[in-house]
Each structure stands twice: as structure tokens, then as C-alpha cells.
Write an enzyme that holds these catalytic residues in place. Sequence first.
Site, PDB file in Angstrom:
ATOM      1  N   GLU A  40       0.826  -1.212   0.000  1.00 25.13           N
ATOM      2  CA  GLU A  40       0.000   0.000   0.000  1.00 25.13           C
ATOM      3  C   GLU A  40       0.858   1.259   0.000  1.00 25.13           C
ATOM      4  O   GLU A  40       0.542   2.229  -0.676  1.00 25.13           O
ATOM      5  CB  GLU A  40      -0.939   0.005   1.214  1.00 25.13           C
ATOM      6  CG  GLU A  40      -2.085  -0.978   1.100  1.00 25.13           C
ATOM      7  CD  GLU A  40      -2.983  -0.703  -0.107  1.00 25.13           C
ATOM      8  OE1 GLU A  40      -3.247   0.480  -0.396  1.00 25.13           O
ATOM      9  OE2 GLU A  40      -3.389  -1.668  -0.770  1.00 25.13           O
ATOM     10  N   GLN A  45       1.050   7.012  -5.208  1.00 26.22           N
ATOM     11  CA  GLN A  45       1.642   7.837  -6.274  1.00 26.22           C
ATOM     12  C   GLN A  45       2.471   7.036  -7.272  1.00 26.22           C
ATOM     13  O   GLN A  45       3.279   7.606  -8.002  1.00 26.22           O
ATOM     14  CB  GLN A  45       2.590   8.918  -5.690  1.00 26.22           C
ATOM     15  CG  GLN A  45       2.154   9.549  -4.423  1.00 26.22           C
ATOM     16  CD  GLN A  45       1.241  10.717  -4.663  1.00 26.22           C
ATOM     17  OE1 GLN A  45       1.029  11.124  -5.792  1.00 26.22           O
ATOM     18  NE2 GLN A  45       0.655  11.233  -3.624  1.00 26.22           N
ATOM     19  N   CYS A 195     -12.010   2.240 -14.761  1.00 24.57           N
ATOM     20  CA  CYS A 195     -12.453   3.623 -14.518  1.00 24.57           C
ATOM     21  C   CYS A 195     -11.216   4.516 -14.397  1.00 24.57           C
ATOM     22  O   CYS A 195     -10.970   5.144 -13.378  1.00 24.57           O
ATOM     23  CB  CYS A 195     -13.314   3.683 -13.249  1.00 24.57           C
ATOM     24  SG  CYS A 195     -14.260   5.201 -13.139  1.00 24.57           S
ATOM     25  N   CYS A 211     -24.196   3.647 -12.941  1.00 22.19           N
ATOM     26  CA  CYS A 211     -23.264   4.774 -12.786  1.00 22.19           C
ATOM     27  C   CYS A 211     -23.918   6.072 -13.279  1.00 22.19           C
ATOM     28  O   CYS A 211     -24.322   6.184 -14.437  1.00 22.19           O
ATOM     29  CB  CYS A 211     -21.995   4.491 -13.575  1.00 22.19           C
ATOM     30  SG  CYS A 211     -20.857   5.883 -13.591  1.00 22.19           S
TER      31      CYS A 211
END
Length: 356
Positions: A40, A45, A195, A211
Site C-alpha cells: 500500500e 503515487q 475507470c 453509474c
Amino acid sequence: MTPLFDSAEVSRRLLAWYGREGRDLPWRETRDPYRIWLSEIMLQQTTVAAVIPYYKRFLERFPTLDALATASLDDVITLWAGLGYYSRARNLHRTAQQIMAEAAGAFPDTLEGLTALPGIGRSTAGAILSIAFDIPAPILDGNVRRVLVRLFAWTEDPRSSRAEKQLWAWAGALTPEVGPHDYAQAIMDLGATLCTSREPDCGSCPLQEICLAYKEGLATTLPIARKKSKTPVRQQVALIIHSPAGILLRQRPAEGLLGCLWEFPTVDLSGGLKPEQAADRLLSDLGLHGVLDKNSEIRHVYSHFKLELTVFSIDVGPAGIVSERSAHRWCSGTELEMLPLHGAHRKAYNKFKANS
Ligand code: SF4
């Protein structure tokens, strides 16, 4: 806009999709909180493709929390070199030491316990709780944030405090009591693979029918873009000083930007000085003399600024082998290859080698 679904519908669709399409990633083979936490932190980034080799190398060298806690910070930074955002590596090391010292190596399994550790925010804590301990806890990393903004068609600034509050509330409402381990990975995978920020693949998405952004034709316009502020530019001069003792390097202080990384002696270009004048001044501050040879111009983008670096090389000969000042060291070519230089200086060294 009223949602067209209840929370159970979202997790049901996501879990079914994840069962078919979920990615096979190295950190998915374990429930060890140490390994989940490491993945994690590395994924913050940073893309999955970039993380995988680092994750594997890191675990070969530090297979346990204890091994990480007892390593030197220099060793940790060396393994991290190239992954960027080095405060993550320093926080990993501090956190490992803290857990070993205060909890005999037992990883906390509460939100409060996790967020009290260096470098673990609410979303990372949620991921560790869900994935390692199967405890329902919301996640709001970049991928999940984008999915929720679109799923609920949030048309305001997604970085406002109002958005923050609302997105956390949605993240919490959607997290299922049963199966949070798979759900957490499913929603993160959806954001990473379908997505995506530029071209969401709504045609393949398990949430398409519910959605709101898709329904409203807003999938590619949400989240609304941040107004871009101009990235500051810093100009510096660096000296590749060589002598029969090797090349002079210095280590940056542990705290602050690019902490613990190595670089050639460097100075900011300020006060209207030309690069040659700044280089001369830096050389004489180091108590050295020699003829400057302009070697390269390097441009490198860091997270908060762009760097324009003018690099000179200087052969100071045997007379230049002065005693090493604190944080400075003469290094052989082999040592230099092993040390974690930060990006611009690694580029500068590669150009220096090519020009030599
Ligand atoms: Fe994202 Fe499109 Fe799926 Fe909506 S339908 S969640 S916009 S990929």
C-alpha cells in the site's frame, strides 16, 4: 441526483467482476499485514508495474518487519532508490521500529492504532484493515476517489472539504460488512483498470448500468480538473569532482526533500551569479581548486518543482584529496553505482560517464 442503486448492489456487482477479472498481483498472495502495508505504501503515487520489482526486491532483503526494523536507514533508502517520494521509505523504517519496540512486532488492527503510525493515513489504514484483517473499513485512495466521483456524478471540486466529507461517507456506506477483503481490492482494481482517469472503459464496467456519470454522459469530464498552477523551476549547479581517490559525493540530511539520498556537491543558482561563478565559489568553499569543464545540462521533474541543473566536472588531482567533510565521501565508480543518487544526479553521472 438520486442514486439508482443501494450499496449492496455496488458490492455485489464489483465482487462478481473481481472474481472474474481481478488482477493477479504479488501482494494478493498474502494476508500478512507487513506485506499488505508495504504494498500500500509503495503503491501511493506509483503504478503497479513500477512497484512490482521493488516490492519483490524489498521482501527478499527484508522478509519480515523485524528485518526491516533492524536494517540501517541507508540500506532501506538504497533499495527504494528510483521509486520516488522518499519520505515513504523513511516512514516505513520508523514504523517498523516503532511496532517492534512498542508492540513486540504485532501489527495494529484498529484505525486508531494504524493512523498513529508514521506515514499511515486513513485510507491506507482502511486498506490494511480490509485486506489483511478482513475488517470493514473504507478506503479513499486516488482510484477509489475517481470511481466514487463518477458513480455518484459529483460535479463539484473533488478536493474541497465538502467533497472530502461526502466521499468518505459514500466510501463507508458502500463498504460491505461481509467480504471487505475482496471488495477493497475490487474497487481499487476498477479504478486502476477500467475507470481510469483519461479513458474510462464504461463498456466493460460492471457498474455501468448504475453509474450516474455514465448515465449523464459525464464519465470523461469527471472528476473536474484542478486548475493547474505553474510548477516552480529551481536552477542549481553541481560539481563532479574527481581525483585519484574517486568522485566526491555528499549525503542529503535525513529530514527534508530527498532525505538520505546522495548527490554531487550542489548549490542553488541565485543572486544573479552565472553557473561558472557559482561553481567556482562552491569549489573554493570545499577548499578545492581545479579547472571547470562544463559537462552537461540536466532537466528533471520532481514532485513539487522542475530542476535545471548545470553540471561541471573538475579533476582536482592528488593534491585535491582533502579530508572528507561531514556527509561527504570520495567514492569509487563501483560504490557510486550502488549508492542511491537522486534522479537528476543519476542522469548527470550517466552523461559524465558517456562523455569521459
Ligand atoms: Fe467509471 Fe464508466 Fe464504470 Fe462509471 S461506468 S464507474 S465512469 S468506468
